[in-house]
Design an enzyme around this catalytic site. Structure first.
Site, mmCIF file in Angstrom:
data_model
loop_
_atom_site.group_PDB
_atom_site.id
_atom_site.type_symbol
_atom_site.label_atom_id
_atom_site.label_comp_id
_atom_site.label_asym_id
_atom_site.label_seq_id
_atom_site.Cartn_x
_atom_site.Cartn_y
_atom_site.Cartn_z
ATOM 1 C CE LYS A 54 -4.327 -2.477 2.492
ATOM 2 N NZ LYS A 54 -4.270 -2.627 3.792
ATOM 3 C CD GLN A 98 -3.189 -4.059 6.410
ATOM 4 O OE1 GLN A 98 -3.572 -2.976 6.210
ATOM 5 N NE2 GLN A 98 -3.449 -5.892 6.139
ATOM 6 C CG ASP A 121 -9.748 -0.388 4.886
ATOM 7 O OD1 ASP A 121 -9.760 -0.711 4.497
ATOM 8 O OD2 ASP A 121 -8.597 -0.753 6.004
HETATM 9 N N1 GUN Z 1 -6.785 -6.566 6.005
HETATM 10 C C1 GUN Z 1 -7.216 -7.314 5.245
HETATM 11 N N2 GUN Z 1 -7.524 -6.917 4.277
HETATM 12 C C2 GUN Z 1 -7.524 -5.575 4.268
HETATM 13 C C3 GUN Z 1 -8.211 -4.057 4.331
HETATM 14 O O1 GUN Z 1 -8.859 -4.239 3.104
HETATM 15 N N3 GUN Z 1 -7.840 -3.366 5.081
HETATM 16 C C4 GUN Z 1 -7.442 -3.605 6.135
HETATM 17 N N4 GUN Z 1 -7.610 -2.655 6.957
HETATM 18 N N5 GUN Z 1 -7.429 -4.276 6.541
HETATM 19 C C5 GUN Z 1 -7.332 -5.529 5.801
#
Ligand code: GUN
Length: 286
Positions: A54, A98, A121
């Site tokens: 990311k 995350q 998110d």
């Molecule tokens: N863990 C797995 N996929 C995601 C996501 O799209 N966002 C976040 N914050 N954590 C994740």
């Protein structure tokens, strides 16, 4: 039939190129860059990889991206303080925590502590509620990226039978809702579903988010179905593999590869939503 590959990697790069221009415009207008704070707790190796990917894309398109790595044993209150600092920091436009979080931390309390405008998110309960009601909101990035990919390849959803396997807040639930908003008839299947194969064999579109390598093989698939593989599993050799067996390519009409399908689209959706939220915030300060 051999499926056409839904090339998420190529589409993601194309969108990211456009985003670069949009970010340049943003910078000219607001004299700052879109700023994304990514918070990761503990040393989960998969989370470390996702977070790194990311931040690489964020910086490539001209964002300021800060990754805050916190120890596994951080208390909930300490984590809330870190979030609050970013909430009140005007230069931060997006905050992402995350997942998964360690067991001693209440995920819902943390996600809903994020300023709803900075929730890039789409996990804040207010955003989830608005999304379900069809109001303006941010939306979970993986399902959003999948919808973008389906649209790009002109795959029609109206009236089609879609089976979503998996019912997580991150993928299954929002995915089912988005497909339904595009007028698909949606079945949500999960680990307790009986006769899964009987359901998937009728499906025009199958989204697989199970988390078990190569679980879905050609015997689950109707000839000509569209198959979306959200899986990110490691095989015995450490290779990244999806939830769908490659032999499904012989039966599907369209299919996402792993890697290079859903993953890059998830990241790209995150960048799009961060830029959108950054624009809204900077406009509100004008
Ligand atoms: N863990 C797995 N996929 C995601 C996501 O799209 N966002 C976040 N914050 N954590 C994740």
């Amino acid at each position: 039939m051999v499926a056409i590959t839904l090339n998420g990697q190529a589409l993601a790069l194309e969108i990211q190129d456009k985003l670069k221009d949009d970010v340049r415009e943003f910078q000219k207008r607001y004299q700052c860059a879109p700023n994304l704070s990514v918070i990761v707790v503990g040393n989960n190796p998969a989370s470390q990889v996702y977070v790194r990917n990311k931040s690489i894309v964020a910086e490539k398109i001209g964002f300021v991206s800060e990754t805050i790595t916190l120890p596994e044993n951080i208390t909930q209150d300490e984590l809330l303080k870190v979030i609050e600092e970013r909430n009140t920091n005007r230069s931060v436009h997006g905050i992402l925590v995350q997942l998964p979080l360690p067991n001693h931390i209440d995920e819902q309390i943390i996600l809903t502590a994020i300023d709803v405008h900075k929730d890039v998110d789409g996990f804040h309960s207010t955003n989830v509620g608005n999304f379900i009601l069809g109001n303006e909101s941010t939306v979970a990035c993986t399902p959003l990226g999948i919808m973008h990919l389906l649209r790009h390849y002109d795959i029609s959803l109206s009236g089609k039978l879609a089976v979503v396997i998996g019912r997580s807040n991150i993928v299954g639930k929002p995915m089912a809702m988005l497909l339904q908003q595009e007028h698909a008839t949606v079945i949500m299947a999960h680990s307790k579903t009986q006769n899964l194969k009987e359901l998937t064999k009728q499906a025009d579109i199958i989204v697989v988010a199970i988390g078990q390598g190569h679980f879905i093989d050609e015997t689950y698939i109707k000839e000509g179905a569209v198959v979306i593989d959200v899986g990110m599993n490691r095989d015995a050799n450490g290779q990244l593999i999806g939830d769908v067996h490659p032999n499904v390519m012989q039966k599907a009409s369209f299919m996402t590869p792993v890697p290079g399908g859903v993953g890059p689209m998830t990241i790209t959706s995150l960048m799009q939503q961060t830029l959108q939220q950054a624009i809204k915030q900077e406009k509100s300060y004008e």
